[in-house]
Design a protein around this motif. Structure first.
Motif, short mmCIF file in Angstrom:
data_model
loop_
_atom_site.label_atom_id
_atom_site.label_comp_id
_atom_site.label_asym_id
_atom_site.label_seq_id
_atom_site.Cartn_x
_atom_site.Cartn_y
_atom_site.Cartn_z
N SER A 1 1.86 -14.71 -2.81
CA SER A 1 2.76 -14.79 -1.65
C SER A 1 2.06 -14.27 -0.39
N LEU A 2 2.57 -14.70 0.75
CA LEU A 2 2.03 -14.28 2.03
C LEU A 2 2.84 -13.08 2.53
N VAL A 3 2.14 -12.01 2.91
CA VAL A 3 2.77 -10.79 3.41
C VAL A 3 2.02 -10.33 4.65
N ALA A 4 2.58 -9.36 5.34
CA ALA A 4 1.85 -8.64 6.38
C ALA A 4 1.40 -7.34 5.74
N ALA A 5 0.15 -6.98 5.94
CA ALA A 5 -0.40 -5.76 5.36
C ALA A 5 -1.09 -4.93 6.44
N SER A 6 -0.89 -3.64 6.36
CA SER A 6 -1.52 -2.73 7.31
C SER A 6 -2.93 -2.40 6.83
N TYR A 7 -3.87 -2.47 7.77
CA TYR A 7 -5.27 -2.15 7.47
C TYR A 7 -5.87 -1.53 8.73
N GLN A 8 -6.35 -0.32 8.60
CA GLN A 8 -6.97 0.41 9.72
C GLN A 8 -6.05 0.42 10.95
N ASN A 9 -4.80 0.77 10.72
CA ASN A 9 -3.78 0.96 11.77
C ASN A 9 -3.36 -0.29 12.51
N SER A 10 -3.57 -1.46 11.93
CA SER A 10 -3.07 -2.72 12.49
C SER A 10 -2.51 -3.56 11.36
N TRP A 11 -1.76 -4.61 11.73
CA TRP A 11 -1.11 -5.49 10.75
C TRP A 11 -1.76 -6.86 10.76
N TYR A 12 -1.97 -7.41 9.54
CA TYR A 12 -2.64 -8.70 9.39
C TYR A 12 -1.98 -9.51 8.29
N ARG A 13 -2.15 -10.83 8.36
CA ARG A 13 -1.64 -11.71 7.30
C ARG A 13 -2.50 -11.52 6.05
N ALA A 14 -1.83 -11.48 4.90
CA ALA A 14 -2.55 -11.28 3.64
C ALA A 14 -1.86 -12.04 2.51
N GLN A 15 -2.67 -12.46 1.55
CA GLN A 15 -2.17 -13.11 0.35
C GLN A 15 -2.24 -12.09 -0.78
N ILE B 1 -6.25 -13.24 4.96
CA ILE B 1 -6.57 -14.66 5.08
C ILE B 1 -7.23 -15.07 6.39
N ASP B 2 -7.14 -14.23 7.40
CA ASP B 2 -7.75 -14.56 8.68
C ASP B 2 -9.10 -13.88 8.89
N TYR B 3 -9.48 -13.01 7.95
CA TYR B 3 -10.71 -12.24 8.12
C TYR B 3 -11.63 -12.32 6.91
N GLY B 4 -11.09 -12.50 5.71
CA GLY B 4 -11.91 -12.68 4.52
C GLY B 4 -12.03 -11.49 3.61
N ASN B 5 -11.67 -10.31 4.07
CA ASN B 5 -11.82 -9.14 3.21
C ASN B 5 -10.66 -9.00 2.23
N LYS B 6 -10.97 -8.37 1.09
CA LYS B 6 -9.98 -8.05 0.06
C LYS B 6 -9.88 -6.53 0.00
N GLU B 7 -8.64 -6.04 -0.03
CA GLU B 7 -8.42 -4.60 -0.04
C GLU B 7 -7.24 -4.26 -0.93
N GLU B 8 -7.19 -3.02 -1.38
CA GLU B 8 -6.01 -2.51 -2.07
C GLU B 8 -5.21 -1.70 -1.07
N VAL B 9 -3.94 -2.03 -0.92
CA VAL B 9 -3.07 -1.32 0.03
C VAL B 9 -1.83 -0.81 -0.70
N ASN B 10 -1.28 0.27 -0.20
CA ASN B 10 -0.05 0.81 -0.76
C ASN B 10 1.10 -0.14 -0.47
N VAL B 11 2.06 -0.18 -1.37
CA VAL B 11 3.24 -1.02 -1.17
C VAL B 11 3.94 -0.63 0.14
#
Length: 119
Positions: A53-67, A81-91
């Motif tokens: 699913s597509l969600v918004a995820a916080s990474y380094q104090n900003s929000w980005y689209r993520a699968q 999906i707009d940058y290419g990196n994969k990360e583990e983020v808290n719910v």
């Protein structure tokens, strides 16, 4: 003709992600929509988060689209999906994706570049 690209993310010298230069304003527009809407909304319950699913995820104090790639009890592995990196983020750092047109109607802007495998 030539297509101008911007560097986005690299896992190695042979596995990099680029963005088309002519899409730069769209990347910023999507990021702006997310950064205006997501801080004021609530995170989803972990049991409602679906794989892919597509969600918004916080990474380094900003929000980005993520699968969503994987769901654990308190963390989710995502692909930005707009940058290419994969990360583990808290719910707690996830939000439902805003329904704004550029956010929902724009395909992934990260372009993976890797050498072709030879037979």
């Amino acid at each position: 003709s030539k297509l101008q690209m911007f560097f986005s993310f690299a896992y190695s010298a042979e596995d990099i992600y680029l963005q088309r230069a002519d899409m730069e304003n769209l990347v910023y527009e999507i990021d702006d929509v997310l950064n205006k809407n997501c801080p004021n909304s609530s995170p989803p319950a972990v049991e409602t988060i679906a794989l892919n699913s597509l969600v918004a995820a916080s990474y380094q104090n900003s929000w980005y689209r993520a699968q969503v790639l994987a769901v654990e009890k308190s963390a989710v592995k995502v692909y930005f999906i707009d940058y290419g990196n994969k990360e583990e983020v808290n719910v707690a750092d996830l939000r439902p994706i805003p329904q704004d047109l550029p956010v929902m109607n724009t395909p992934s802007l990260a372009v993976r570049c890797a050498p072709r495998k030879t037979k």
